[in-house]
Design a protein around this motif. Structure first.
Motif, PDB file in Angstrom:
ATOM      1  N   SER A  27      20.496 -15.591   2.241  1.00  0.00           N
ATOM      2  CA  SER A  27      19.616 -14.908   1.296  1.00  0.00           C
ATOM      3  C   SER A  27      20.385 -14.579   0.025  1.00  0.00           C
ATOM      4  N   ALA A  28      19.646 -14.510  -1.066  1.00  0.00           N
ATOM      5  CA  ALA A  28      20.242 -14.110  -2.345  1.00  0.00           C
ATOM      6  C   ALA A  28      20.478 -12.601  -2.333  1.00  0.00           C
ATOM      7  N   PRO A  29      21.303 -12.099  -3.229  1.00  0.00           N
ATOM      8  CA  PRO A  29      21.461 -10.634  -3.324  1.00  0.00           C
ATOM      9  C   PRO A  29      20.107  -9.979  -3.527  1.00  0.00           C
ATOM     10  N   PRO A  30      19.888  -8.820  -2.939  1.00  0.00           N
ATOM     11  CA  PRO A  30      18.564  -8.195  -3.020  1.00  0.00           C
ATOM     12  C   PRO A  30      18.224  -7.748  -4.435  1.00  0.00           C
ATOM     13  N   THR A  31      16.947  -7.868  -4.766  1.00  0.00           N
ATOM     14  CA  THR A  31      16.462  -7.327  -6.030  1.00  0.00           C
ATOM     15  C   THR A  31      16.341  -5.808  -5.899  1.00  0.00           C
ATOM     16  N   GLN A  32      16.103  -5.144  -7.031  1.00  0.00           N
ATOM     17  CA  GLN A  32      15.930  -3.696  -6.983  1.00  0.00           C
ATOM     18  C   GLN A  32      14.723  -3.324  -6.138  1.00  0.00           C
ATOM     19  N   GLN A  33      13.665  -4.123  -6.238  1.00  0.00           N
ATOM     20  CA  GLN A  33      12.469  -3.857  -5.439  1.00  0.00           C
ATOM     21  C   GLN A  33      12.780  -3.957  -3.950  1.00  0.00           C
ATOM     22  N   GLU A  34      13.590  -4.934  -3.566  1.00  0.00           N
ATOM     23  CA  GLU A  34      13.947  -5.084  -2.158  1.00  0.00           C
ATOM     24  C   GLU A  34      14.850  -3.939  -1.695  1.00  0.00           C
ATOM     25  N   GLN A  35      15.747  -3.507  -2.559  1.00  0.00           N
ATOM     26  CA  GLN A  35      16.607  -2.377  -2.205  1.00  0.00           C
ATOM     27  C   GLN A  35      15.805  -1.101  -1.992  1.00  0.00           C
ATOM     28  N   ASP A  36      14.703  -0.971  -2.746  1.00  0.00           N
ATOM     29  CA  ASP A  36      13.873   0.230  -2.636  1.00  0.00           C
ATOM     30  C   ASP A  36      12.778   0.084  -1.585  1.00  0.00           C
ATOM     31  N   TYR A  37      12.814  -0.993  -0.808  1.00  0.00           N
ATOM     32  CA  TYR A  37      11.712  -1.286   0.106  1.00  0.00           C
ATOM     33  C   TYR A  37      11.446  -0.140   1.085  1.00  0.00           C
ATOM     34  N   ALA A  38      12.472   0.346   1.759  1.00  0.00           N
ATOM     35  CA  ALA A  38      12.268   1.404   2.758  1.00  0.00           C
ATOM     36  C   ALA A  38      11.716   2.665   2.104  1.00  0.00           C
ATOM     37  N   ARG A  39      12.241   3.001   0.922  1.00  0.00           N
ATOM     38  CA  ARG A  39      11.764   4.194   0.226  1.00  0.00           C
ATOM     39  C   ARG A  39      10.321   4.025  -0.234  1.00  0.00           C
ATOM     40  N   ASP A  40       9.987   2.803  -0.747  1.00  0.00           N
ATOM     41  CA  ASP A  40       8.618   2.570  -1.204  1.00  0.00           C
ATOM     42  C   ASP A  40       7.627   2.627  -0.048  1.00  0.00           C
ATOM     43  N   GLN A  41       8.047   2.108   1.111  1.00  0.00           N
ATOM     44  CA  GLN A  41       7.158   2.166   2.271  1.00  0.00           C
ATOM     45  C   GLN A  41       6.913   3.606   2.695  1.00  0.00           C
ATOM     46  N   ALA A  42       7.949   4.426   2.642  1.00  0.00           N
ATOM     47  CA  ALA A  42       7.767   5.849   2.959  1.00  0.00           C
ATOM     48  C   ALA A  42       6.855   6.506   1.930  1.00  0.00           C
ATOM     49  N   ALA A  43       7.011   6.126   0.655  1.00  0.00           N
ATOM     50  CA  ALA A  43       6.153   6.690  -0.388  1.00  0.00           C
ATOM     51  C   ALA A  43       4.700   6.299  -0.161  1.00  0.00           C
ATOM     52  N   ARG A  44       4.461   5.079   0.284  1.00  0.00           N
ATOM     53  CA  ARG A  44       3.084   4.629   0.517  1.00  0.00           C
ATOM     54  C   ARG A  44       2.402   5.452   1.605  1.00  0.00           C
ATOM     55  N   THR A  45       3.176   5.893   2.577  1.00  0.00           N
ATOM     56  CA  THR A  45       2.552   6.721   3.622  1.00  0.00           C
ATOM     57  C   THR A  45       2.102   8.059   3.043  1.00  0.00           C
ATOM     58  N   ILE A  46       2.846   8.586   2.081  1.00  0.00           N
ATOM     59  CA  ILE A  46       2.444   9.845   1.445  1.00  0.00           C
ATOM     60  C   ILE A  46       1.189   9.626   0.604  1.00  0.00           C
ATOM     61  N   ILE A  47       1.127   8.511  -0.113  1.00  0.00           N
ATOM     62  CA  ILE A  47      -0.063   8.201  -0.911  1.00  0.00           C
ATOM     63  C   ILE A  47      -1.267   8.011  -0.002  1.00  0.00           C
ATOM     64  N   ARG A  48      -1.055   7.347   1.095  1.00  0.00           N
ATOM     65  CA  ARG A  48      -2.158   7.137   2.054  1.00  0.00           C
ATOM     66  C   ARG A  48      -2.640   8.469   2.615  1.00  0.00           C
ATOM     67  N   ALA A  49      -1.711   9.362   2.885  1.00  0.00           N
ATOM     68  CA  ALA A  49      -2.107  10.691   3.371  1.00  0.00           C
ATOM     69  C   ALA A  49      -2.938  11.416   2.319  1.00  0.00           C
ATOM     70  N   ALA A  50      -2.570  11.254   1.028  1.00  0.00           N
ATOM     71  CA  ALA A  50      -3.354  11.868  -0.048  1.00  0.00           C
ATOM     72  C   ALA A  50      -4.761  11.281  -0.085  1.00  0.00           C
ATOM     73  N   CYS A  51      -4.869   9.951   0.166  1.00  0.00           N
ATOM     74  CA  CYS A  51      -6.194   9.328   0.231  1.00  0.00           C
ATOM     75  C   CYS A  51      -7.035   9.964   1.333  1.00  0.00           C
ATOM     76  N   GLN A  52      -6.424  10.150   2.475  1.00  0.00           N
ATOM     77  CA  GLN A  52      -7.147  10.758   3.580  1.00  0.00           C
ATOM     78  C   GLN A  52      -7.547  12.187   3.254  1.00  0.00           C
ATOM     79  N   ASN A  53      -6.654  12.949   2.664  1.00  0.00           N
ATOM     80  CA  ASN A  53      -6.954  14.340   2.332  1.00  0.00           C
ATOM     81  C   ASN A  53      -8.078  14.441   1.312  1.00  0.00           C
TER      82      ASN A  53
END
Length: 603
Positions: free
Chosen positions: A557-583
């Protein structure tokens, strides 16, 4: 038309001069903070122009006819109307209005204007306002959306639960040396996937900063993170061998990266890892005694290159160092490289016995071929070499000693006659007195049975001598003892075509002796050589350590892009956004609201 009072408060000029009350001070601080949030969202500086009216009494108040714009003060609400549903006080309503303007400004600045939020009226309920805010942040990058929700949630509590607000603060406050809060928090039974995504983010942060995460947690990361990020973790030594998942599309790749010696040859072909296939073929060919591979090997490891150099030295010097003879899988190659090497039998008993026994029997077979070809001088020289090897080996207390004495008995009967010859031959292969040599009862069952068989053959010959008897017809035809009919007949036919009449008569005699034995009419059985064929066979090539020292497969694989490096954090952020949708009561489908991805698509 004269404009109404702003926020239903009396005009500053109508108030008698008096010290501000505690409530008024709190309200002033609240307005100041909202103004700062608005300024940060729009990118402007917090000047007096965008401070609340309490801090800037010279600012003219907005009229009812003025249209609101992103970041402006809340629209006025007539005094005689009740607060919209969901607001418990005018202060809360004002704060929510200001937060909504700040979110609208942030959305517009990011290139995603939110018309519903920008044009909402003072009568908008708290529920609908929360929906407008959540809808406005959905197009934003995950981390920006969470930051905006957290700021708005300060004044509109319906956006985030305390649990998700705490996670949002941890997410926004985390840096390279930050351990996320709630790492060991109990799972959210209402949203297992959201909790799993947050846990993966926590594990990833802890792994990259502290390097201490269980193999089970690492395995989950390997199933979800982009492959380029995983390769970085492997290169940095963060991933344990036990973390390789037992199943899945990435199993082979990760196994080759972490435990390459466990990858089968078939799996190497699936991976297309040709360099390692070449290295394993190098070892396998050596184990089969194919020394031509020394001139053809490519892509070897440093250890294999050194081995190739050492074996080439054996070929040029005819000497076999104990470091090489100690590796059993190399024995066939060493035998080919230095067939006449001098062996220290007392120091190197295992390899020495194997090597010398095989050399003695090769000499016997070659001597019989020379005799058939009437090259008696060469035949005598070969028999002499076999006799010398046997005399040296008989003194070593190993199973090879019995093979040496068996060959000496064979040579005595082959070249001599008379009772004395048979007596000496029988004495050689008879049990020895205690302390005088290796014990017969320590031999394998096959060896003991064949010894007794050969003693019986010598006793029969001693009683009924036959001048034309062939001691071992298989040896004459250069075939193994008891070889299948097709094998020895092929040898016989080849010899007949190559020999003169006398030689042909000799091989025909050997053929007749074997056929008589196969038909059960042989008066005397052949004298067996060797006593234990399986013990002196070449080691199985399949048992060679072809996988030993396998290096890790280089990353693909090539060196990770910034988006790939932030993947775990972005996925965690999406769960918070999804919770806001539910609320907020918004749909939580993949099209309407972001959801954490179960498995990374970056293969």
């Amino acid at each position: 038309m004269t404009s109404g009072p702003l926020f239903s408060h009396p005009a500053a000029g109508d108030r008698p001069p008096a010290a501000l009350t505690r409530q008024a001070l709190i309200e002033r601080e609240r307005q100041r903070r909202l103004a700062l949030i608005e300024a940060r969202a729009t990118g402007s500086s917090p000047t007096a122009g965008n401070l609340p009216a309490q801090d800037n009494p010279q600012t003219p108040q907005q009229t009812d006819s003025t249209q609101p714009h992103p970041g402006s003060a809340p629209a006025p609400r007539p005094q005689d109307r009740q607060l919209p549903d969901g607001f418990t006080s005018e202060t809360a309503w004002q704060a929510a209005q200001q937060a909504a303007r700040a979110v609208a400004a942030a959305a517009r600045a990011a290139g995603y204007p939110a018309p519903h939020l920008e044009t909402e009226t003072p009568d908008t309920t708290a529920h609908h306002l929360a929906q407008y805010i959540v809808s406005a942040v959905l197009p934003l990058p995950p981390l920006t959306a969470v930051q905006t929700l957290l700021q708005a949630g300060t004044w509109l509590e319906a956006l985030l639960t305390p649990r998700h607000a705490a996670r949002a603060r941890a997410l926004l406050g985390s840096g390279r040396a930050y351990k996320p809060a709630g790492y060991s928090s109990p799972p959210d039974v209402e949203n297992d996937e959201a909790d799993a995504a947050w846990q993966r983010y926590a594990d990833y942060t802890r792994l990259t900063q502290y390097g201490r995460v269980t193999a089970e947690a690492q395995q989950k990361l390997l199933r979800h993170l982009p492959l380029s990020v995983i390769d970085d973790l492997i290169d940095d030594g963060h991933i344990a061998v036990r973390a390789v998942p037992p199943h899945g599309d990435r199993r082979l790749y990760l196994q080759a990266r972490l435990t390459p010696s466990e990858v089968s040859t078939e799996d190497l072909r699936k991976l297309g890892w040709t360099d390692e296939l070449t290295r394993r073929e190098f070892r396998l060919r050596l184990a089969r005694g194919d020394i031509a591979v020394l001139d053809e090997a490519r892509h070897l490891t440093d250890a294999q290159r050194q081995l190739a150099a050492d074996l080439t030295q054996v070929h040029s010097t005819g000497r076999i160092p104990t470091e090489l003879s100690a590796q059993k899988w190399l024995w066939p190659a060493l035998e080919r490289l230095a067939p006449q090497a001098q062996i220290h039998l007392r120091r190197d008993k295992a390899f020495g016995s194997w090597y010398v026994v095989r050399r003695m029997h090769r000499a016997l077979r070659a001597a019989h071929r020379m005799q058939l070809s009437k090259d008696h001088k060469r035949a005598d020289s070969l028999l002499k070499h076999a006799q010398n090897d046997a005399n040296a080996l008989r003194e070593i207390w190993t199973p090879g000693s019995w093979e040496a004495k068996n060959i000496l008995a064979y040579l005595l009967v082959l070249n001599g006659s008379g009772d004395e010859t048979y007596d000496r031959a029988l004495e050689l292969i008879s049990p020895t007195a205690p302390g005088q040599g290796p014990r017969e009862d320590q031999l394998p069952g096959t060896g003991r049975a064949n010894l007794e068989h050969n003693r019986g053959v010598l006793r029969q010959l001693q009683r009924h001598r036959e001048d034309d008897h062939v001691l071992n017809p298989y040896l004459v035809l250069d075939a193994p003892d008891g070889a299948p009919t097709q094998v020895w007949k092929d040898k016989w036919r080849a010899l007949r075509r190559a020999l003169d009449e006398d030689g042909e008569a000799a091989v025909n005699q050997a053929k007749d002796a074997i056929q008589a034995r196969e038909r059960g009419r042989a008066p005397i059985e052949p004298f067996l050589l060797p006593l234990m064929p399986s013990k002196w066979a070449a080691p199985l090539a399949e048992a060679a350590p072809v996988r030993a020292g396998t290096p890790q497969m280089p990353r693909r694989s090539a060196p990770p892009t910034q988006q790939e490096q932030d993947y775990a954090r972005d996925q965690a952020a999406r769960t918070i956004i999804r919770a806001a949708c539910q609320n907020a009561g918004l749909p939580t489908t993949a099209e309407a609201c972001p959801t954490p991805v179960s498995e990374s698509g970056n293969e």
